[in-house]
Design an enzyme around this catalytic site. Structure first.
Site, mmCIF file in Angstrom:
data_model
loop_
_atom_site.group_PDB
_atom_site.id
_atom_site.type_symbol
_atom_site.label_atom_id
_atom_site.label_comp_id
_atom_site.label_asym_id
_atom_site.label_seq_id
_atom_site.Cartn_x
_atom_site.Cartn_y
_atom_site.Cartn_z
ATOM 1 N N HIS A 16 0.862 -1.187 0.000
ATOM 2 C CA HIS A 16 0.000 0.000 0.000
ATOM 3 C C HIS A 16 0.893 1.230 0.000
ATOM 4 O O HIS A 16 1.262 1.757 1.049
ATOM 5 C CB HIS A 16 -0.925 -0.016 1.220
ATOM 6 C CG HIS A 16 -1.976 1.051 1.217
ATOM 7 N ND1 HIS A 16 -3.184 0.908 1.871
ATOM 8 C CD2 HIS A 16 -2.018 2.283 0.653
ATOM 9 C CE1 HIS A 16 -3.902 2.003 1.714
ATOM 10 N NE2 HIS A 16 -3.204 2.855 0.973
ATOM 11 N N HIS A 18 1.303 4.842 -2.371
ATOM 12 C CA HIS A 18 0.928 5.731 -3.472
ATOM 13 C C HIS A 18 2.199 6.442 -3.922
ATOM 14 O O HIS A 18 2.765 7.225 -3.158
ATOM 15 C CB HIS A 18 -0.124 6.737 -3.022
ATOM 16 C CG HIS A 18 -1.389 6.109 -2.553
ATOM 17 N ND1 HIS A 18 -2.406 5.763 -3.417
ATOM 18 C CD2 HIS A 18 -1.805 5.731 -1.310
ATOM 19 C CE1 HIS A 18 -3.402 5.206 -2.725
ATOM 20 N NE2 HIS A 18 -3.054 5.171 -1.446
ATOM 21 N N HIS A 196 -9.661 0.998 -1.382
ATOM 22 C CA HIS A 196 -9.658 1.629 -0.068
ATOM 23 C C HIS A 196 -11.083 1.553 0.489
ATOM 24 O O HIS A 196 -12.041 1.958 -0.180
ATOM 25 C CB HIS A 196 -9.269 3.097 -0.173
ATOM 26 C CG HIS A 196 -7.818 3.336 -0.465
ATOM 27 N ND1 HIS A 196 -7.141 2.692 -1.464
ATOM 28 C CD2 HIS A 196 -6.924 4.179 0.123
ATOM 29 C CE1 HIS A 196 -5.872 3.116 -1.479
ATOM 30 N NE2 HIS A 196 -5.722 4.022 -0.528
ATOM 31 N N GLU A 199 -11.504 3.201 5.980
ATOM 32 C CA GLU A 199 -10.540 4.143 6.555
ATOM 33 C C GLU A 199 -11.346 5.238 7.261
ATOM 34 O O GLU A 199 -11.433 5.284 8.471
ATOM 35 C CB GLU A 199 -9.636 4.727 5.474
ATOM 36 C CG GLU A 199 -8.607 5.711 5.994
ATOM 37 C CD GLU A 199 -7.814 6.404 4.880
ATOM 38 O OE1 GLU A 199 -6.783 7.001 5.214
ATOM 39 O OE2 GLU A 199 -8.224 6.354 3.702
ATOM 40 N N ASP A 277 1.711 3.993 2.874
ATOM 41 C CA ASP A 277 0.666 4.820 2.269
ATOM 42 C C ASP A 277 1.265 5.977 1.463
ATOM 43 O O ASP A 277 1.572 5.825 0.293
ATOM 44 C CB ASP A 277 -0.295 5.315 3.352
ATOM 45 C CG ASP A 277 -1.666 5.689 2.821
ATOM 46 O OD1 ASP A 277 -1.893 5.591 1.605
ATOM 47 O OD2 ASP A 277 -2.530 6.067 3.631
ATOM 48 N N ASP A 278 1.386 7.156 2.079
ATOM 49 C CA ASP A 278 1.953 8.352 1.442
ATOM 50 C C ASP A 278 3.073 8.865 2.332
ATOM 51 O O ASP A 278 2.914 9.854 3.066
ATOM 52 C CB ASP A 278 0.875 9.428 1.257
ATOM 53 C CG ASP A 278 -0.254 8.969 0.368
ATOM 54 O OD1 ASP A 278 -0.144 9.124 -0.859
ATOM 55 O OD2 ASP A 278 -1.251 8.454 0.904
#
Length: 337
Positions: A16, A18, A196, A199, A277-278
């Site tokens: 996961h 991005h 997703h 969340e 994630d980011d």
């Protein structure tokens, strides 16, 4: 060996990530200068200060603004190379990275420019580190399904180099059912499916992702724990959850890392994994996420190894590659005793 070093060296997959969310302020400034793109920040420090957001939409606003510096194929290659350098230093041996083509095509950047740059970065990582990687094309859920169909059509020449489609961006108000037809079309083309859900959105969004999109892997999924029947279903079916602890903290999915549910997920028998994630926006790459979760929730080495094992089991790698990675993981654990 310290626990810090154990986590760093632990062979792991990242499921996961991005790639646009790995754009560090230093690279943002360098690309802005190279491409003569104006950005609304005078310094790297101003960019980092702007990262003090408290909800998903505030983050997304900054995220999309930062993406404007990505203009040419070499920019996307440089972005990918920078991520893979950090991932390799964190013990990642396989990564399945998400990209948002609509973020770029909607501002006039050709689909081919984006994907060819990313593919070049992936080839570089394989050559230098022996790291394997896969691409996940994500649809932006705040846009309509027709726009997703346009993106899927644009991807046609590269479908043999794309392994899955996903669903990201603003979750609330954009349930998975909105994209049922395009996910069915992607499945018919032989692509794997991820989304997703759970969340910010409710457990019902997870159910929609399972039953209407027929996903192969669940991104986030934290709020599934609010529904014991859903939790039991996820455990029984072995559905992989790609959990992102520091992201959850930064976006106030949890109010404190001490309240993160990663250990509850493990105890419930869920196939949880840890991811970043980011990372440029959320303050940590994958090893940082492992350490934060371990420290806050008292995870022992057995828990950490289980999470790493889950990352390979939940990957889209073929069985022989998974078996090889698990053997490597077992050898590492044995050597660390």
């Amino acid at each position: 060996m310290t626990d810090h070093d154990f986590i760093t060296g632990l062979p792991k997959a990242e499921l996961h990530l991005h790639i646009e969310g790995s754009l560090e302020p230093e690279l943002m400034f360098a690309l802005a200068q190279r491409n003569k793109v104006a950005i609304p920040y005078a310094s790297i420090e101003e960019v980092r200060a702007a990262y003090s957001f408290s909800r998903l939409q505030d983050f997304l606003d900054i995220y999309y603004a930062g993406a404007n510096v990505l203009q040419k194929q070499e920019d996307f290659r440089d972005l990918a190379v920078a991520y893979f350098d950090r991932a390799a230093a964190d013990g990642v041996v396989h990564a399945e990275i998400m990209f948002d083509p609509q973020t770029h095509t909607d501002r006039g950047i050709a689909f081919g420019t984006v994907i060819e740059g990313l593919l070049a970065g992936m080839a570089d990582a394989n050559a230098r580190y022996g790291m394997t990687s896969k691409l996940i094309l994500c649809f932006l859920r705040h846009l309509d399904e027709d726009a997703a169909f346009v993106t899927l059509a644009a991807a046609e020449p590269w479908l043999d180099r794309i392994d899955a489609v996903g669903l990201d961006s603003s979750e609330l108000g954009h349930p998975p059912e909105k994209f049922a037809r395009v996910f069915a079309a992607a499945r018919a083309k032989g692509l794997r499916l991820v989304a997703h859900a759970g969340e910010e959105g409710p457990p019902d969004y997870v159910l929609q992702a399972l039953d209407l999109l027929e996903i192969d892997r669940l991104d986030h999924g934290n709020r599934s724990l609010e529904d014991p029947v859903l939790t039991a279903r996820l455990a029984r079916t072995g559905m992989t959850l790609t959990v992102c602890p520091l992201s959850n903290l930064k976006l106030c999915v949890v109010d404190d890392m001490a309240n993160h549910p990663i250990d509850r997920m493990i105890k419930a028998g869920l196939r949880a994994t840890i991811n970043s994630d980011d990372p440029a926006y959320f303050g940590g790459y994958i090893a940082d996420n492992y350490r934060a979760a371990a420290s806050a929730r008292g995870l022992d080495r057995g828990d950490l190894v289980l999470l790493a094992r889950n990352s390979f089991l939940g990957s889209f790698l073929p069985d022989d590659a998974v078996a090889a990675h698990l053997a490597r993981l077992d050898a590492y654990v044995e050597a660390s005793r």
